[in-house]
Motif scaffolding. Structure first.
Motif, mmCIF file in Angstrom:
data_model
loop_
_atom_site.group_PDB
_atom_site.id
_atom_site.type_symbol
_atom_site.label_atom_id
_atom_site.label_comp_id
_atom_site.label_asym_id
_atom_site.label_seq_id
_atom_site.Cartn_x
_atom_site.Cartn_y
_atom_site.Cartn_z
ATOM 1 N N GLN A 12 77.774 27.153 43.698
ATOM 2 C CA GLN A 12 77.709 27.270 45.156
ATOM 3 C C GLN A 12 76.288 27.036 45.630
ATOM 4 O OE1 GLN A 12 79.221 30.921 46.619
ATOM 5 N NE2 GLN A 12 81.266 30.613 45.799
ATOM 6 N N ALA A 17 74.278 32.385 48.529
ATOM 7 C CA ALA A 17 74.278 32.277 47.071
ATOM 8 C C ALA A 17 72.869 31.999 46.557
ATOM 9 C CB ALA A 17 75.241 31.181 46.630
ATOM 10 N N GLN A 21 70.548 34.567 44.180
ATOM 11 C CA GLN A 21 70.107 34.130 42.859
ATOM 12 C C GLN A 21 68.574 34.065 42.752
ATOM 13 O OE1 GLN A 21 72.041 30.368 42.326
ATOM 14 N NE2 GLN A 21 74.096 31.266 42.339
#
Length: 138
Positions: A12, A17, A21
């Motif tokens: 993604q 996202a 991350q």
């Protein structure tokens, strides 16, 4: 030679996202940039509203000033209120003029100098109000 990992085609790439991350340093930088952006837009909107109000007040003052009403009546009207912009400069000049005549102005040149100084001071104060927080935008 290093192995270069290709991005997973199924990964993604949404903002959320990518944010989740990221490392904590990157997250702090992103949050800081987001806060600075919100603060900047708040200042921009505030300045647009302030300038529009100032322009409206300037137009109103000019209409009254050039309407033919006596300056003494205009001064009495504006002196009782909290004035801004040109009204504040006019009130400062009239106050200095009245003070000088009460004390007995000796020369017209001295009177003009004192009125100029009072108007410059009032203009400086009005400009400081308008320019407040513009340094943050730089």
């Amino acid at each position: 030679m290093e192995n270069i990992a290709l991005a997973d085609p199924g990964a993604q790439l949404s903002i959320w996202a990518l944010f989740s991350q990221a490392s904590w340093v990157v997250k702090l930088v992103m949050i800081g940039l987001l806060c600075a952006s919100v603060w900047t837009w708040a200042i921009i909107v505030d300045k647009l509203v302030s300038y529009a109000r100032m322009r409206l007040a300037l137009n109103r003052f000019e209409q009254v000033f050039w309407s033919g009403q006596s300056l003494e009546e205009l001064y009495r009207t504006l002196a009782d209120r909290k004035t801004t912009g040109m009204g504040a400069i006019f009130v400062a000049a009239m106050r200095e003029w009245k003070k000088s005549f009460e004390k007995g102005a000796k020369t017209p040149l001295g009177l003009q100098t004192r009125i100029d100084k009072a108007m410059d001071l009032a203009l400086t104060r009005e400009m400081e109000k308008l320019e407040g927080r513009l340094g943050f935008l730089a």
